[in-house]
Design a protein around this motif. Sequence first.
Motif, mmCIF file in Angstrom:
data_model
loop_
_atom_site.group_PDB
_atom_site.id
_atom_site.type_symbol
_atom_site.label_atom_id
_atom_site.label_comp_id
_atom_site.label_asym_id
_atom_site.label_seq_id
_atom_site.Cartn_x
_atom_site.Cartn_y
_atom_site.Cartn_z
ATOM 1 N N SER A 289 38.221 85.452 75.265
ATOM 2 C CA SER A 289 38.233 86.909 75.096
ATOM 3 C C SER A 289 38.764 87.254 73.705
ATOM 4 O O SER A 289 39.518 88.200 73.545
ATOM 5 N N SER A 290 38.383 86.423 72.718
ATOM 6 C CA SER A 290 38.865 86.668 71.360
ATOM 7 C C SER A 290 37.864 86.163 70.335
ATOM 8 O O SER A 290 37.022 85.306 70.626
ATOM 9 N N ILE A 291 37.953 86.729 69.129
ATOM 10 C CA ILE A 291 37.190 86.252 67.961
ATOM 11 C C ILE A 291 38.214 85.892 66.898
ATOM 12 O O ILE A 291 39.120 86.678 66.606
ATOM 13 N N ARG A 292 38.058 84.722 66.311
ATOM 14 C CA ARG A 292 38.949 84.316 65.220
ATOM 15 C C ARG A 292 38.158 84.277 63.922
ATOM 16 O O ARG A 292 37.012 83.834 63.910
ATOM 17 N N LYS A 312 38.796 92.694 76.102
ATOM 18 C CA LYS A 312 39.368 92.791 77.455
ATOM 19 C C LYS A 312 38.735 91.787 78.417
ATOM 20 O O LYS A 312 39.377 91.319 79.347
ATOM 21 N N GLU A 313 37.456 91.498 78.206
ATOM 22 C CA GLU A 313 36.717 90.649 79.139
ATOM 23 C C GLU A 313 36.283 89.352 78.448
ATOM 24 O O GLU A 313 36.016 89.350 77.243
ATOM 25 N N MET A 339 28.292 89.600 75.197
ATOM 26 C CA MET A 339 27.805 89.789 76.560
ATOM 27 C C MET A 339 28.943 89.475 77.525
ATOM 28 O O MET A 339 29.567 88.421 77.449
ATOM 29 N N HIS A 340 29.194 90.412 78.447
ATOM 30 C CA HIS A 340 30.254 90.237 79.441
ATOM 31 C C HIS A 340 29.617 90.070 80.819
ATOM 32 O O HIS A 340 28.879 90.939 81.273
ATOM 33 N N LEU A 341 29.935 88.951 81.473
ATOM 34 C CA LEU A 341 29.313 88.643 82.756
ATOM 35 C C LEU A 341 29.834 89.555 83.855
ATOM 36 O O LEU A 341 29.078 90.019 84.706
ATOM 37 N N VAL A 342 31.140 89.828 83.864
ATOM 38 C CA VAL A 342 31.747 90.629 84.936
ATOM 39 C C VAL A 342 31.281 92.077 84.852
ATOM 40 O O VAL A 342 30.866 92.682 85.836
ATOM 41 N N GLN A 343 31.330 92.651 83.635
ATOM 42 C CA GLN A 343 30.953 94.054 83.456
ATOM 43 C C GLN A 343 29.443 94.264 83.353
ATOM 44 O O GLN A 343 28.986 95.400 83.370
ATOM 45 N N CYS A 344 28.672 93.168 83.225
ATOM 46 C CA CYS A 344 27.221 93.259 83.039
ATOM 47 C C CYS A 344 26.887 94.163 81.854
ATOM 48 O O CYS A 344 26.062 95.087 81.951
#
Length: 476
Positions: A289-292, A312-313, A339-344
Motif C-alpha cells: 500500500s505504498s510507492i517508493r 489506504k488499500e 488497481m484496488h481489489l477490495v474497493q474494485c
Amino acid sequence: MFRRVVRASKFRHVFGQALRNDQCYDDIRVSRVTWDSSFCAVNPKFVAIIIEASGGGAFLVLPLHKSGRIDKAYPTVCGHTGPVLDIDWCPHNDQVIASGSEDCTVMVWQIPENGLVTGLSEPVVVLEGHSKRVGIITWHPTARNVLLSAGCDNLIIIWNVGTGEAMIQLEDMHPDVIFSACWNRNGSLICTACKDKTIRVIDPRKEEIVGEKEKAHEGARPMRAIFLSDGNVFTTGFSRMSERQLALWNPQAMDEAISVHEMDTSNGVLLPFYDPDTNVVYLCGKGDSSIRYFEITDEAPFVHYLSTFTTKEPQRGMGYMPKRGLDVNKCEIARLYFMHLVQCSLTAISISLSLQSDLFQDDLYPDTAGPDCAIEAEDWFEGRNGEPILISLKNGYVPGKNRDLKVVKKNILDNKLSKNAENTGTVNKSASSTPSIKNEGKLEEILKEIKSLKDLVSSQEKRIIQLEEQMSKIAI
C-alpha cells in the motif's frame, strides 16, 4: 570543517497526492489471475485495465475523462479465449494496444478515437507462435510496429506487426520461465530476468547474450530488470532471507553489482517504473500500500531514497503515465494508476514538486520522447538503430492525428511459387498459364450446383402454376 549532511537534489521535496474520488474509476471487476504483471496500461488518451471475464479474456479501455462508476455493461475488448495476462500501449500510436493471453496468442487492437461504443472482438492482427501462455508484451521504443512477446515456453519472439510475421525467435537462451523483458533506450538490446535467477543482456538481432549475471538475487521469488538511460541495468528481487532488494549493474562488468540495497521482508514483487528524463525510479509492490521513489545518480551509493507515498488499500495492479501525459503547469513529474481489489476501483496518484513559481521548469522537464518513431520496422531488422525523437513540454503536449494500423501479410504461397519458378525455369510459366486440375474440379462442382438449383427453381415454378389453377377453380 563543514560536513554536508543532506544530499542536494531537486527532487527532495517531491510528494504524492491521490486524485479526488470523482476523478477515479469505480466498480471495476479487477482480474484475479495469478500472474505478476501490472494488469494496467496508460497513455495520454486512454487507460486499459485487465478484468475478470467469463468465457475468455477481456480488458477495459476507458478514455481518461470517463471517470466515476463504470457500468457493468460497458463494452470491452474481448477477443481472447483465455485470460489476458499483459497489455501494452504502442508508444507511436495512442490508439493501438497489444495483449498477451493464456490462449498462447498475441493480439493487436485499434481503439476508436473516442473510445469503445460496442464490444471489440476483432483484432487488427493475431500473432501466433508461442506454445504456452504469453505473459510479457512490450513495444520497441523507437521502431514502428516492432513488438516483443515472451511466453511460458521460455521463448522470446520479436514480431513485425505490419506484416504479422515472427522475425526473430530467441530460443534456448532461457531454461526457465521469463519474469520480465525490457528494451534499452534506442531498442538495440533487451534485458531479461529469468526464474533461474539470472539477468541476461541480449542483442536480439545477433541472437547472442552480451552479458549475464547468475544469482543476481538469490531469493526464489520473481525478479524484475529494466534498462536505465545510461545503459546500466536496475533490478529488483529477493535475498536468500526473503528480504526485498534493489541492485544496479553495469552490463559490461556484471561480476559485481554497482550497488545493492536491502528494503524490507514483504513478499510482494516490486515492479519498477522508470523516468529516463529525471532518472527517478518508482517502486510499487503487488499487495503493498505504498510507492517508493528513488533517484539514480553517479554519486555513491548511486541509488538514493527520496520519499514514500502510502495508500489506504493494497494495490493489485498499476499503470504508469508517459511523460507527455502529465500536467507541467502543476509541476507534476509522474502519475501512477493503482488497481484496488477490495474497493474494485482504479485510483490515480499524482506525484509533484512543491514549487512557488508558475514558470515552466526546464530542469524538471527536459525534452522527452515523443510519439513519432525514429525508424521503420524493416530498417531495424536490417540492423539500423534510432534514438528517440524528443519533444518539448513547454507549452504542454498536444496529441496529433494517429494513423490507422495497417497489416499487410505476406503470402507464403507466393514465396514458394517464386522458388519453384527459379528451379524449373520456363516450364512453370507454361504450366501457370493453364488452370490447375484442382481448380477445374472445383469449377465443375460449382457448375453442377448451379444447374441443380436452376432445375429446382423451374420445378417450383411449375408447382406454383398448378396451385394457382387449383385456387382459381375453387374461387369459381
